[in-house]
Design a protein around this motif. Structure first.
Motif, PDB file in Angstrom:
ATOM      1  N   GLY A 268       0.704  -1.141   0.066  1.00  0.00           N
ATOM      2  CA  GLY A 268      -0.038   0.039   0.126  1.00  0.00           C
ATOM      3  C   GLY A 268       1.016   1.213   0.176  1.00  0.00           C
ATOM      4  O   GLY A 268       0.253   2.207   0.073  1.00  0.00           O
ATOM      5  N   GLU A 329      -4.282   7.279  -2.666  1.00  0.00           N
ATOM      6  CA  GLU A 329      -4.105   6.213  -1.727  1.00  0.00           C
ATOM      7  C   GLU A 329      -5.759   5.988  -1.371  1.00  0.00           C
ATOM      8  O   GLU A 329      -6.007   4.818  -1.416  1.00  0.00           O
ATOM      9  N   ARG A 330      -6.472   6.836  -1.160  1.00  0.00           N
ATOM     10  CA  ARG A 330      -7.899   6.783  -0.907  1.00  0.00           C
ATOM     11  C   ARG A 330      -8.625   6.032  -2.230  1.00  0.00           C
ATOM     12  O   ARG A 330      -9.483   5.246  -1.628  1.00  0.00           O
ATOM     13  N   MET A 331      -8.532   6.517  -3.114  1.00  0.00           N
ATOM     14  CA  MET A 331      -9.325   6.023  -4.361  1.00  0.00           C
ATOM     15  C   MET A 331      -8.672   4.832  -4.811  1.00  0.00           C
ATOM     16  O   MET A 331      -9.655   3.953  -5.318  1.00  0.00           O
ATOM     17  N   SER A 333      -6.333   2.540  -3.584  1.00  0.00           N
ATOM     18  CA  SER A 333      -5.976   1.285  -2.868  1.00  0.00           C
ATOM     19  C   SER A 333      -7.206   0.647  -2.274  1.00  0.00           C
ATOM     20  O   SER A 333      -7.334  -0.572  -2.161  1.00  0.00           O
ATOM     21  N   THR A 334      -8.257   1.271  -2.258  1.00  0.00           N
ATOM     22  CA  THR A 334      -9.658   0.775  -1.760  1.00  0.00           C
ATOM     23  C   THR A 334     -10.482   0.495  -2.948  1.00  0.00           C
ATOM     24  O   THR A 334     -11.657   0.063  -2.872  1.00  0.00           O
ATOM     25  N   GLY A 335     -10.096   0.866  -4.405  1.00  0.00           N
ATOM     26  CA  GLY A 335     -10.794   0.292  -5.375  1.00  0.00           C
ATOM     27  C   GLY A 335     -12.280   1.286  -5.740  1.00  0.00           C
ATOM     28  O   GLY A 335     -13.107   0.927  -6.265  1.00  0.00           O
ATOM     29  N   ARG A 336     -12.051   2.394  -5.007  1.00  0.00           N
ATOM     30  CA  ARG A 336     -13.182   3.294  -5.186  1.00  0.00           C
ATOM     31  C   ARG A 336     -13.248   4.187  -6.505  1.00  0.00           C
ATOM     32  O   ARG A 336     -14.401   5.087  -6.649  1.00  0.00           O
TER      33      ARG A 336
END
Length: 364
Positions: A268, A329-331, A333-336
């Motif tokens: 990550g 990282e927010r979008m 890594s979380t697949g958003r």
């Protein structure tokens, strides 16, 4: 295809419109038809009282601005000005100074508009189609070729103040029988429409160079081409990445461009790739680029972007890069979401062009 035309369809539509314009629609015939229409309108204004307002002439002027070239607009507006004087003499009590002022302003404004279009070579109605075609060709140069699994490329491009043309562009190609992906992200000096013409010219030229020569020769060749243009404001930053799709190994060179960022799926972690090693394109005659190598493992993402994504007035560039990495990282890594979601999350200034490209190697 959906609701979007292909480049070939747009080219055929533009050619058809141009043939129609040059053939069946004669400029003198259109000019005198509109002049006759103004005569009819002027007679109606004088004879029908308040049923036909003098402002109807403005509608004819607008129609003329859409259909006529500069010479025809001069004739039309001259006739309308003479008719306005005649109407004032014939029915002076029916007109107020405000109406005449509006007519005068509209004539001056539309003549200035016609003169500007004449300078640009946008003559008549098909001129707008030409601008649309140029804009779409610029976007087509950045179309990513179809890639084999597990590879994907996601991109987002936004012009300053939501204009149609951007000073940032992307070109991409595949070589060595589809096993080598090459992507270049370029930021031309200026922004929006001011840089749009240079972007269109450079994107076509750079797109032809990319994949047609060894990767290490691309940026030097692009630099030589840009220097040959001898523009007053003729520099651009660029980053060029080559990815071996069979192994995931990549090779990056940069010319005055912000550094790439790699997202490691396993940990990550996001790493800044120190790829800034040469001045911008169009500055020095002998461009020497220092490559940086690495590898994309399954699940990893390589992020390329322009300075409009990270620059904030009054803040350091490093802070902008940190903000971009946090959004990624927010979008990611979380697949958003993809490139559009990252760009929206960064909340970069609308006053600059912005481009973001994500090279993904999905999990097998």
């Amino acid at each position: 295809m959906g609701s979007h035309w292909s480049a070939a369809s747009r080219a055929r539509a533009l050619a058809s419109a141009t043939r129609l314009w040059r053939g069946s629609l004669s400029q003198p015939l259109l000019t005198w038809a509109l002049v006759l229409l103004t005569v009819v309108a002027s007679v109606a204004v004088v004879t029908t009282g308040n049923w036909v307002p003098v402002s109807v002439l403005i509608l004819i002027e607008l129609l003329g601005a859409f259909l006529l070239r500069l010479r025809g607009m001069v004739v039309l507006c001259s006739v309308i000005a003479a008719e306005c004087v005649g109407m004032v003499v014939a029915r002076s009590e029916a007109f107020n100074p405000g109406e005449m002022l509006v007519q005068g302003v509209s004539i001056v404004a539309l003549l200035a508009f016609a003169f500007h279009r004449e300078q640009l070579g946008l003559q008549g109605a098909p001129g707008g189609l030409m601008l649309v075609d140029l804009r779409d060709r610029l976007a087509a140069h950045g179309r990513i070729p179809r890639l084999p699994a597990p590879w994907r490329v996601d991109s987002a491009l936004r012009a300053a103040y939501a204009e149609a043309f951007s000073g940032d562009f992307v070109v991409a190609s595949t070589a060595e029988r589809g096993t080598l992906l090459e992507v270049a992200v370029v930021d031309v000096s200026g922004k929006g429409q001011a840089a749009g013409v240079r972007s269109l010219l450079l994107s076509g030229s750079f797109g032809g160079l990319l994949g047609a020569m060894p990767p290490e020769e691309f940026l030097p060749a692009a630099n030589d081409y840009l220097l040959a243009q001898d523009w007053d404001e003729g520099f651009a930053t660029a980053i060029h990445v080559s990815v071996d799709l069979s192994t995931g190994e990549y090779w990056i060179v940069s010319a005055g461009h912000p550094p790439a960022v790699q997202l490691h799926a396993g940990s990550g972690r996001l790493d800044i790739i120190d790829s800034i090693g040469a001045p911008a394109l169009g500055v020095v005659s002998d461009l020497r680029c220092v490559p940086v190598t690495g590898r994309l493992l399954p699940g990893d993402t390589l992020m390329l972007y322009t300075d409009g994504v990270i620059e904030v007035p009054g803040h350091d560039v490093e802070m902008g890069i940190d903000r971009l990495m946090g959004a990624a990282e927010r979008m990611l890594s979380t697949g958003r979401g993809g490139a559009e979601a990252v760009l929206a999350a960064v909340r970069a200034s609308e006053g600059d062009d912005r481009a973001l490209v994500l090279v993904h190697r999905d999990q097998s």
